[in-house]
Write an enzyme that holds these catalytic residues in place. Structure first.
Site, PDB file in Angstrom:
ATOM      1  N   THR A   1       0.932  -1.347  -0.054  1.00  0.00           N
ATOM      2  CA  THR A   1      -0.027  -0.149  -0.178  1.00  0.00           C
ATOM      3  C   THR A   1       0.932   1.196   0.045  1.00  0.00           C
ATOM      4  OG1 THR A   1      -0.079   0.061   2.606  1.00  0.00           O
ATOM      5  CG2 THR A   1      -1.900  -0.950   1.291  1.00  0.00           C
TER       6      THR A   1
ATOM      7  N   GLU B   1      -4.393   4.321   3.117  1.00  0.00           N
ATOM      8  CA  GLU B   1      -3.448   3.773   2.366  1.00  0.00           C
ATOM      9  C   GLU B   1      -4.130   2.980   1.127  1.00  0.00           C
ATOM     10  OE1 GLU B   1      -2.557   0.207   5.084  1.00  0.00           O
ATOM     11  OE2 GLU B   1      -2.471   1.442   6.725  1.00  0.00           O
TER      12      GLU B   1
HETATM   13  C1  FMN Z   1      -8.377  -2.758   0.631  1.00  0.00           C
HETATM   14  C2  FMN Z   1      -7.716  -2.713   1.870  1.00  0.00           C
HETATM   15  C3  FMN Z   1      -8.715  -3.188   3.157  1.00  0.00           C
HETATM   16  C4  FMN Z   1      -8.284  -3.188   4.411  1.00  0.00           C
HETATM   17  N1  FMN Z   1      -8.974  -3.700   5.318  1.00  0.00           N
HETATM   18  C5  FMN Z   1      -8.584  -3.560   6.646  1.00  0.00           C
HETATM   19  C6  FMN Z   1      -9.650  -3.820   7.732  1.00  0.00           C
HETATM   20  O1  FMN Z   1     -10.747  -4.114   7.417  1.00  0.00           O
HETATM   21  N2  FMN Z   1      -8.959  -3.928   9.058  1.00  0.00           N
HETATM   22  C7  FMN Z   1      -7.708  -3.726   9.176  1.00  0.00           C
HETATM   23  O2  FMN Z   1      -7.427  -3.578  10.394  1.00  0.00           O
HETATM   24  N3  FMN Z   1      -6.791  -3.199   8.176  1.00  0.00           N
HETATM   25  C8  FMN Z   1      -7.337  -3.151   7.078  1.00  0.00           C
HETATM   26  N4  FMN Z   1      -6.631  -2.787   5.925  1.00  0.00           N
HETATM   27  C9  FMN Z   1      -5.209  -2.152   6.275  1.00  0.00           C
HETATM   28  C10 FMN Z   1      -4.042  -3.254   6.265  1.00  0.00           C
HETATM   29  O3  FMN Z   1      -4.174  -3.710   7.645  1.00  0.00           O
HETATM   30  C11 FMN Z   1      -2.912  -2.481   6.117  1.00  0.00           C
HETATM   31  O4  FMN Z   1      -2.744  -2.173   5.006  1.00  0.00           O
HETATM   32  C12 FMN Z   1      -1.647  -3.017   6.658  1.00  0.00           C
HETATM   33  O5  FMN Z   1      -1.677  -3.107   7.948  1.00  0.00           O
HETATM   34  C13 FMN Z   1      -0.411  -2.399   5.960  1.00  0.00           C
HETATM   35  O6  FMN Z   1      -0.271  -1.000   6.836  1.00  0.00           O
HETATM   36  P1  FMN Z   1       1.423  -0.800   6.345  1.00  0.00           P
HETATM   37  O7  FMN Z   1       1.867  -0.506   5.135  1.00  0.00           O
HETATM   38  O8  FMN Z   1       1.276   0.817   7.160  1.00  0.00           O
HETATM   39  O9  FMN Z   1       2.322  -1.408   7.300  1.00  0.00           O
HETATM   40  C14 FMN Z   1      -7.124  -2.873   4.556  1.00  0.00           C
HETATM   41  C15 FMN Z   1      -6.144  -2.298   3.848  1.00  0.00           C
HETATM   42  C16 FMN Z   1      -6.435  -2.384   2.264  1.00  0.00           C
HETATM   43  C17 FMN Z   1      -5.580  -1.589   1.023  1.00  0.00           C
END
Ligand code: FMN
Length: 177
Positions: A41, A107
């Site tokens: 992301t 993100e």
């Molecule tokens: C399409 C999409 C849906 C997501 N849905 C959730 C969710 O429902 N719950 C959650 O805790 N994180 C969700 N995330 C976030 C991910 O946990 C997050 O992208 C991951 O922690 C990576 O973050 P970082 O790049 O800051 O480490 C989602 C991310 C994306 C791209």
């Protein structure tokens, strides 16, 4: 219990508050997206998030995105081929309950395989609709499954003329601008 989710969301054409257009610098997140989830992301800067948060709730959104890399390394074939391309995207806005983040983040997962990171680049996004609220999960696998479903929902939802047309919006840079 298995819950089924719709594979397409939103009305036949985007309605207020959409389209929401934002741009900002790609900043470093926690780096878990690529490593733990296999779903990289691009995190938007705080300024870009501020513009967005007045209008909308936390949750998962879909739309189009473009990366404009100022430090474009012109010898890099991948950069050159991808210049001005607009890609489908899914965006998570909120607190990532699974990871219990203490800071809100936006993100963007661009639905394309890039060969490198683009920290510092400018990211332009047109948000066209809402997919679902953020959730906590009992396993990493369940989170990954749901994100993959979000990607399918985004692709299906964008594949309608009135959503597809935003790919060519003047907000995105083109070789003509
Ligand atoms: C399409 C999409 C849906 C997501 N849905 C959730 C969710 O429902 N719950 C959650 O805790 N994180 C969700 N995330 C976030 C991910 O946990 C997050 O992208 C991951 O922690 C990576 O973050 P970082 O790049 O800051 O480490 C989602 C991310 C994306 C791209």
């Amino acid at each position: 219990m298995t819950t089924t989710r719709p594979l397409i969301v939103g009305p036949e054409e985007p309605i207020s508050p959409y389209p929401i257009k934002l741009k900002g610098e790609v900043v470093q997140g926690f780096g878990r997206g690529s490593k733990e989830l296999g779903i990289p992301t691009a995190n938007l800067s705080e300024d870009a998030i501020k513009t967005l948060c007045h209008d909308v709730n936390t949750g998962i959104y879909f739309g189009w995105a473009q990366i404009n890399n100022n430090n474009n390394d012109n010898d890099n074939k991948d950069n050159k081929d991808n210049e001005y391309r607009v890609y489908p995207m899914v965006m998570s806005l909120g607190w990532n309950p699974y990871y219990k983040n203490e800071k809100r983040s936006a993100e963007v997962h661009i639905i394309h395989k890039f060969s490198e990171d683009f920290y510092g680049a400018e990211l332009r996004v047109i948000v066209l609709g809402y997919v679902r609220p953020e959730k906590d999960y009992s396993s990493l696998d369940a989170l990954i499954k749901d994100i993959n479903l979000d990607i399918s929902v985004a692709l299906n939802s964008l594949d309608r003329t009135s959503y597809n047309t935003y790919k060519d919006d003047d907000f995105f840079l083109s070789d003509k601008s």
